[in-house]
Enzyme design. Structure first.
Site, PDB file in Angstrom:
ATOM      1  N   LYS A  26       1.230  -1.030  -0.202  1.00 24.06           N
ATOM      2  CA  LYS A  26       0.276   0.138  -0.626  1.00 24.06           C
ATOM      3  C   LYS A  26       0.735   0.999   0.390  1.00 24.06           C
ATOM      4  O   LYS A  26       0.453   2.208  -1.206  1.00 24.06           O
ATOM      5  CB  LYS A  26      -0.933  -0.201   0.959  1.00 24.06           C
ATOM      6  CG  LYS A  26      -1.427   1.212   1.430  1.00 24.06           C
ATOM      7  CD  LYS A  26      -2.922   1.294   1.852  1.00 24.06           C
ATOM      8  CE  LYS A  26      -2.927   0.397   3.624  1.00 24.06           C
ATOM      9  NZ  LYS A  26      -3.297   1.343   4.988  1.00 24.06           N
ATOM     10  N   SER A  27       1.925   1.442   1.188  1.00 21.66           N
ATOM     11  CA  SER A  27       2.770   2.468   0.858  1.00 21.66           C
ATOM     12  C   SER A  27       3.277   2.431  -0.402  1.00 21.66           C
ATOM     13  O   SER A  27       3.206   3.624  -0.622  1.00 21.66           O
ATOM     14  CB  SER A  27       3.768   2.096   1.991  1.00 21.66           C
ATOM     15  OG  SER A  27       3.898   2.078   3.236  1.00 21.66           O
ATOM     16  N   ARG A 127      -8.325  11.803  12.740  1.00 20.88           N
ATOM     17  CA  ARG A 127      -7.021  11.676  12.668  1.00 20.88           C
ATOM     18  C   ARG A 127      -6.126  13.367  13.279  1.00 20.88           C
ATOM     19  O   ARG A 127      -6.617  14.136  12.615  1.00 20.88           O
ATOM     20  CB  ARG A 127      -6.683  10.820  11.950  1.00 20.88           C
ATOM     21  CG  ARG A 127      -7.340   9.296  11.916  1.00 20.88           C
ATOM     22  CD  ARG A 127      -7.339   8.143  11.249  1.00 20.88           C
ATOM     23  NE  ARG A 127      -5.438   8.650  11.208  1.00 20.88           N
ATOM     24  CZ  ARG A 127      -4.796   6.936  10.121  1.00 20.88           C
ATOM     25  NH1 ARG A 127      -5.354   7.098   9.594  1.00 20.88           N
ATOM     26  NH2 ARG A 127      -3.118   7.154  10.478  1.00 20.88           N
ATOM     27  N   ASP A 320       3.023  -0.968  12.125  1.00 27.61           N
ATOM     28  CA  ASP A 320       1.693  -1.204  11.289  1.00 27.61           C
ATOM     29  C   ASP A 320       1.203  -2.889  11.470  1.00 27.61           C
ATOM     30  O   ASP A 320      -0.142  -2.857  11.345  1.00 27.61           O
ATOM     31  CB  ASP A 320       1.052  -1.612   9.938  1.00 27.61           C
ATOM     32  CG  ASP A 320       1.542  -0.007   9.052  1.00 27.61           C
ATOM     33  OD1 ASP A 320       0.580   1.312  10.298  1.00 27.61           O
ATOM     34  OD2 ASP A 320       1.805   1.295   8.167  1.00 27.61           O
ATOM     35  N   ARG A 394      -6.910  -3.814   9.796  1.00 28.30           N
ATOM     36  CA  ARG A 394      -5.836  -4.064  10.900  1.00 28.30           C
ATOM     37  C   ARG A 394      -6.724  -4.793  11.869  1.00 28.30           C
ATOM     38  O   ARG A 394      -6.258  -6.317  12.320  1.00 28.30           O
ATOM     39  CB  ARG A 394      -4.925  -3.532  11.263  1.00 28.30           C
ATOM     40  CG  ARG A 394      -3.626  -3.200   9.498  1.00 28.30           C
ATOM     41  CD  ARG A 394      -2.451  -2.483   9.613  1.00 28.30           C
ATOM     42  NE  ARG A 394      -1.997  -1.682   8.807  1.00 28.30           N
ATOM     43  CZ  ARG A 394      -1.683  -2.284   7.575  1.00 28.30           C
ATOM     44  NH1 ARG A 394      -2.442  -3.449   7.661  1.00 28.30           N
ATOM     45  NH2 ARG A 394      -1.600  -1.343   6.808  1.00 28.30           N
TER      46      ARG A 394
END
Length: 442
Positions: A26-27, A127, A320, A394
């Site tokens: 993803k990054s 956030r 993560d 997650r």
């Protein structure tokens, strides 16, 4: 926007076996679209993660005038417009659930000539963004945020940026990357000093696009005003996604699983290091370099685990993966302690609290602390329970792994956001031996 009305129903199962390749990182997928869009020429991307988070990045670039062809099976063609070719977006740019996309894009847009509004879903709107706003304002950007530096963010264009040397207070690849992207548009040199190593995909990819960047220990610098040249990007399988299967295979007797072409960038392998310290049997082989990123195959076999004090130096390298590491700790003999991980409290959910609450519901002693957790592991003692993942992908996948080795079925609610990072998770999990079904929430 994804519906949150989805429940995973996981029944206790047996060995985890087979050979799989999890979706693309993803990054790296986020960064490939961003840099490809502002490069000169056509960038070809393979292995792109077609999950909701990365597609939000792709769509935002399309809304700023970049022609992007989605050719299927992770193949993306980006027709770059150059460093100064982006156009004013008509509507606010919506990044859904993706903090990475919003923070990196804020850096990239801070030096543009036009105004832009960046928004997200309810989770992302809670956030904190102050950690990027503060240094970007020091560079000359004008950014307005909602109360307590929460999204939406209003970026006022036309402000010339000046490079700064910024010493980060907390190790964060997102802050580092936002400043480096802003530095492309700044006069002079932009330097970021890290308190501890964080993932370095931005630096590697900038170099891959032909942009000079200097790295000296924990200091990363670039000069503004250069050009990026289109290239080919091959996105490896995401180690964060592979982590769920690594833990599942480790915990279940008789397991042997091969994970193919996984990205093993040294700034991302903390999960492997931590699990090995706990006793995991993980072999890394067929290692090679693809587009500046290290990739390898991983072979995982069942192993008995024991609790450890997780070294703080490994925390930024596994930030993560901690939800599923906590599941490993719950099934290990003895106590596992994590400190120095307050960053987990400002992810898609407060991952320390949500995981501690979930483990307690499963009969495992777990004590949340301000910057970590203490877990009293007991092999074979995880009980089935109904868990609210709080819409955190997650958390949902971590408790799906827990359900494989629980004493009774596990129900995990609010799982639709799994598609943000791992589309097809349930199907791939079933393929290797997990007994998992997706049902409407009830």
């Amino acid at each position: 926007m994804l519906s949150r009305e989805q429940t995973f129903h996981v029944r206790p199962g047996g060995a985890v076996t087979g050979q799989v390749r999890v979706p693309g990182d993803k990054s790296i997928s986020h960064r490939s679209i961003m840099l490809g869009a502002i490069a000169d020429g056509v960038t070809e991307i393979s292995g792109f993660l077609e999950g909701a988070d990365c597609l939000a990045t792709l769509q935002s670039m399309q809304e700023m005038g970049v022609k992007i062809d989605v050719l299927g099976h992770g193949h993306i063609r980006v027709n770059g417009v150059g460093l100064h070719g982006l156009k004013t977006p008509v509507d606010p740019l919506d990044f859904g659930n993706s903090g990475t996309a919003m923070r990196l894009m804020t850096g990239l847009l801070a030096g543009q000539e036009f105004n832009a509004i960046l928004k997200g879903d309810q989770s992302l709107s809670n956030r904190p963004m102050g950690r990027i706003i503060e240094p970007l304002v020091q560079m000359g950007a004008t950014i307005e945020a909602a109360e307590n530096n929460r999204p939406p963010l209003h970026i006022r264009g036309g402000n010339p940026l000046t490079g700064i040397c910024y010493e980060m207070k907390v190790a964060s690849a997102q802050v580092k990357s936002a400043l480096l992207l802003a530095g492309l548009y700044a006069s002079g040199e932009t330097c970021v000093i890290e308190p501890a190593p964080t993932r370095d995909h931005t630096e590697r990819m900038l170099a891959g696009f032909g942009y000079p960047i200097q790295r000296n220990d924990n200091r990363i610098c670039l000069q503004g005003g250069g050009r990026l040249k289109a290239t080919r990007v091959e996105v490896p399988a995401d180690i964060s996604s592979a982590a769920f299967f690594i833990v599942a295979a480790t915990l279940m007797p008789g397991s042997e699983l091969l994970l193919e072409h996984v990205g093993v960038n040294p700034t991302r392998t903390g999960v492997i290091d931590i699990l090995r310290l706990m006793g995991a049997n993980i072999d890394i082989f067929n290692q090679s370099e693809v587009g500046g990123e290290l990739v390898a195959d991983l072979r995982v076999r069942h192993a008995a685990l024991h609790g450890i004090d997780i070294p703080e130096a490994l925390v930024p390298l596994a930030i993560d993966e901690f939800p599923v590491i906590f599941i490993a700790a719950a099934n290990a003999s003895g106590t596992t302690r994590l400190t120095g991980a307050s960053e987990l409290r400002v992810k898609e959910s407060d991952r320390i609290k949500v995981m501690a609450d979930g483990l307690l519901a499963c009969g495992i002693q777990a004590q949340a602390t301000p910057d970590g957790i203490i877990i009293q592991g007991k092999p074979g003692q995880v009980q089935g329970a109904r868990i609210d993942s709080q819409g955190d992908h997650r958390i949902a996948m971590a408790f799906a792994v827990a359900g494989q080795c629980a004493s009774s079925p596990m129900l995990i609610d609010n799982c639709a956001n799994v598609a943000t990072s791992f589309p097809g998770f349930a199907a791939l999990a079933k393929h290797v031996g997990l007994d998992i079904e997706i049902n409407p929430s009830c």
